[in-house]
Design a protein around this motif. Structure first.
Motif, short mmCIF file in Angstrom:
data_model
loop_
_atom_site.label_atom_id
_atom_site.label_comp_id
_atom_site.label_asym_id
_atom_site.label_seq_id
_atom_site.Cartn_x
_atom_site.Cartn_y
_atom_site.Cartn_z
N ALA A 22 0.82 -1.20 0.00
CA ALA A 22 0.00 0.00 0.00
C ALA A 22 0.86 1.26 0.00
O ALA A 22 0.67 2.14 -0.83
CB ALA A 22 -0.92 0.00 1.22
N TYR A 23 1.81 1.33 0.94
CA TYR A 23 2.65 2.52 1.08
C TYR A 23 4.10 2.11 1.29
O TYR A 23 4.38 1.16 2.02
CB TYR A 23 2.22 3.34 2.30
N ALA A 24 5.01 2.85 0.64
CA ALA A 24 6.43 2.68 0.92
C ALA A 24 6.74 3.29 2.29
O ALA A 24 5.91 3.96 2.89
CB ALA A 24 7.25 3.35 -0.17
N MET A 25 7.94 3.03 2.79
CA MET A 25 8.34 3.59 4.07
C MET A 25 8.26 5.12 4.01
O MET A 25 8.76 5.74 3.06
CB MET A 25 9.76 3.15 4.42
N HIS A 26 7.59 5.70 5.01
CA HIS A 26 7.40 7.15 5.03
C HIS A 26 7.16 7.60 6.47
O HIS A 26 7.03 6.77 7.37
CB HIS A 26 6.22 7.56 4.14
N ARG A 27 7.11 8.89 6.69
CA ARG A 27 6.80 9.43 8.01
C ARG A 27 6.15 10.80 7.86
O ARG A 27 6.51 11.58 6.99
CB ARG A 27 8.05 9.51 8.89
N HIS A 28 5.15 11.05 8.67
CA HIS A 28 4.46 12.33 8.66
C HIS A 28 4.40 12.86 10.08
O HIS A 28 4.71 12.13 11.03
CB HIS A 28 3.06 12.20 8.06
N ASP A 29 3.99 14.09 10.24
CA ASP A 29 4.07 14.71 11.57
C ASP A 29 2.74 14.69 12.31
O ASP A 29 2.53 15.48 13.23
CB ASP A 29 4.61 16.14 11.47
N THR A 30 1.85 13.79 11.93
CA THR A 30 0.58 13.63 12.63
C THR A 30 0.55 12.28 13.33
O THR A 30 1.29 11.36 12.97
CB THR A 30 -0.60 13.68 11.66
N TYR A 31 -0.33 12.15 14.31
CA TYR A 31 -0.68 10.82 14.80
C TYR A 31 -1.50 10.12 13.73
O TYR A 31 -2.34 10.75 13.06
CB TYR A 31 -1.53 10.92 16.07
N ALA A 32 -1.27 8.83 13.53
CA ALA A 32 -2.13 8.00 12.69
C ALA A 32 -2.80 6.98 13.62
O ALA A 32 -2.14 6.13 14.21
CB ALA A 32 -1.32 7.28 11.62
N ILE A 33 -4.11 7.12 13.79
CA ILE A 33 -4.86 6.30 14.74
C ILE A 33 -5.99 5.62 13.99
O ILE A 33 -6.79 6.28 13.32
CB ILE A 33 -5.42 7.18 15.88
N GLY A 34 -6.05 4.29 14.06
CA GLY A 34 -7.04 3.61 13.24
C GLY A 34 -7.46 2.26 13.77
O GLY A 34 -7.09 1.85 14.88
N ARG A 35 -8.22 1.58 12.94
CA ARG A 35 -8.71 0.24 13.27
C ARG A 35 -8.72 -0.61 12.01
O ARG A 35 -9.16 -0.17 10.96
CB ARG A 35 -10.11 0.30 13.87
N THR A 36 -8.21 -1.83 12.13
CA THR A 36 -8.28 -2.78 11.04
C THR A 36 -9.69 -3.37 11.01
O THR A 36 -10.21 -3.81 12.03
CB THR A 36 -7.24 -3.90 11.23
N LEU A 37 -10.29 -3.37 9.82
CA LEU A 37 -11.65 -3.87 9.67
C LEU A 37 -11.69 -5.28 9.10
O LEU A 37 -12.59 -6.07 9.43
CB LEU A 37 -12.46 -2.94 8.74
N ALA A 38 -10.74 -5.62 8.22
CA ALA A 38 -10.71 -6.94 7.60
C ALA A 38 -9.29 -7.26 7.16
O ALA A 38 -8.51 -6.36 6.83
CB ALA A 38 -11.65 -6.99 6.39
N GLY A 39 -8.94 -8.55 7.16
CA GLY A 39 -7.63 -8.97 6.71
C GLY A 39 -6.55 -8.74 7.76
O GLY A 39 -6.83 -8.50 8.93
N VAL A 40 -5.31 -8.81 7.31
CA VAL A 40 -4.15 -8.58 8.17
C VAL A 40 -3.42 -7.34 7.66
O VAL A 40 -2.94 -7.32 6.53
CB VAL A 40 -3.19 -9.79 8.18
N GLN A 41 -3.36 -6.31 8.49
CA GLN A 41 -2.70 -5.06 8.15
C GLN A 41 -1.28 -5.10 8.71
O GLN A 41 -1.08 -5.02 9.92
CB GLN A 41 -3.49 -3.89 8.74
N PHE A 48 -6.37 -6.06 2.90
CA PHE A 48 -6.82 -5.57 4.20
C PHE A 48 -7.61 -4.28 4.04
O PHE A 48 -7.41 -3.52 3.10
CB PHE A 48 -5.64 -5.36 5.15
N GLN A 49 -8.52 -4.07 4.97
CA GLN A 49 -9.36 -2.88 4.99
C GLN A 49 -9.22 -2.22 6.35
O GLN A 49 -9.17 -2.90 7.38
CB GLN A 49 -10.81 -3.24 4.72
N TYR A 50 -9.19 -0.89 6.37
CA TYR A 50 -9.00 -0.19 7.64
C TYR A 50 -9.58 1.21 7.56
O TYR A 50 -9.84 1.74 6.47
CB TYR A 50 -7.51 -0.11 7.99
N ARG A 51 -9.80 1.79 8.72
CA ARG A 51 -10.13 3.20 8.84
C ARG A 51 -9.03 3.88 9.65
O ARG A 51 -8.48 3.27 10.56
CB ARG A 51 -11.49 3.41 9.53
#
Length: 271
Positions: A33-52, A87-90
């Motif tokens: 989905a995404y290459a290695m990266h970093r941003h200056d926000t918190y990333a807070i989520g939940r996995t809905l399906a699959g393995v993230q 995988f699916q997530y919010r």
């Protein structure tokens, strides 16, 4: 809200309208989905399906359906499916300044490992991780964020820690960087605006906002780039308007921050 489902790929992303420093997305990905990266926000989520799956702080993490993710600002990470099913997530992306509005100068909470099954955090994220078709009212979002921040501080033990830095100086620096985000900010100007030497200020800023002053300035420029790209501005014009030296310079920073090039991001963001 928009959804993008390219005909050549089953991957998709939905984005809710951003409200006062909080971005909300729901996405589905196969493979990388995404290459290695970093941003200056918190990333807070939940996995809905699959393995993230993602690499985070020198280890691989796997989040299963129902697990809560809390990635600290400025920590490198990537993202991929842990199985062939995808995988699916919010996810919500929250500016650390919103945390400080609640914490009032305490150290930012850090969740070891990035994934948890703690019921307190699961409950506290519920209102913010609703489906994208649900529009949060500003007051509703503020109440939910306050509850989440207090829960995260309690779970991580941050609530018991006393800050050692100069929060006032860090906040003055943040305000100065916002006011001069498209300019080349000199260290002497930042020292003059805060009354703090550059070394102490850098330490204070990272403690209270999760990143360095220069990284914070760069991310504000990238926010401008994303807004301009969605409005139809060309890459070169967006780079110049945001204060980057040129388009390649902007593209390098963009890829490091979001794990994809500006062109790739724009294809996903335009649903």
């Amino acid at each position: 809200m928009n959804r993008h489902r390219p005909s050549a790929s089953p991957d998709w992303v939905e984005r809710a309208e951003s409200i006062e420093g909080v971005e909300r997305i729901e996405a589905f990905f196969h493979g990388k989905a995404y290459a290695m990266h970093r941003h200056d926000t918190y990333a807070i989520g939940r996995t809905l399906a699959g393995v993230q799956s993602f690499n985070y702080r020198r280890g691989q993490c796997n989040s299963l359906p129902g697990h809560t993710l809390v990635l600290h600002p400025d920590e490198p990470h990537d993202g991929q499916a842990g199985t062939g099913e995808g995988f699916q997530y919010r996810m919500i992306y929250v500016q650390p300044s919103l945390f400080q509005d609640v914490l009032g100068g305490r150290t930012l909470p850090f969740l070891e490992g990035g994934v948890t099954t703690d019921p307190r955090l699961s409950a506290a994220t519920g209102a913010l991780l609703q489906q994208m078709s649900y529009t949060l009212e500003p007051l509703e979002q503020n109440d939910a964020l306050t509850e989440l921040i207090h829960a995260l501080a309690d779970v991580t033990g941050t609530a018991k820690l006393r800050p050692t830095g100069d929060y006032r100086a860090a906040r003055l620096a943040r305000d100065f960087l916002h006011a001069h985000s498209t300019e080349a900010v000199a260290l002497e100007a930042l020292e003059g605006a805060t009354g703090r030497d550059r070394w102490s200020l850098s330490r204070d800023f990272r403690q209270f906002y999760g990143t360095s002053p220069y990284r914070y300035l760069t991310m504000r420029r990238l926010d401008t780039v994303r807004r301009l790209l969605l409005a139809g501005t060309s890459l070169s014009q967006a780079a110049a308007a945001a204060g980057f030296a040129d388009q390649p310079h902007m593209t390098r920073h963009f890829s490091k921050a979001f794990g994809m090039t500006p062109g790739q991001w724009l294809r996903v963001a335009r649903g």
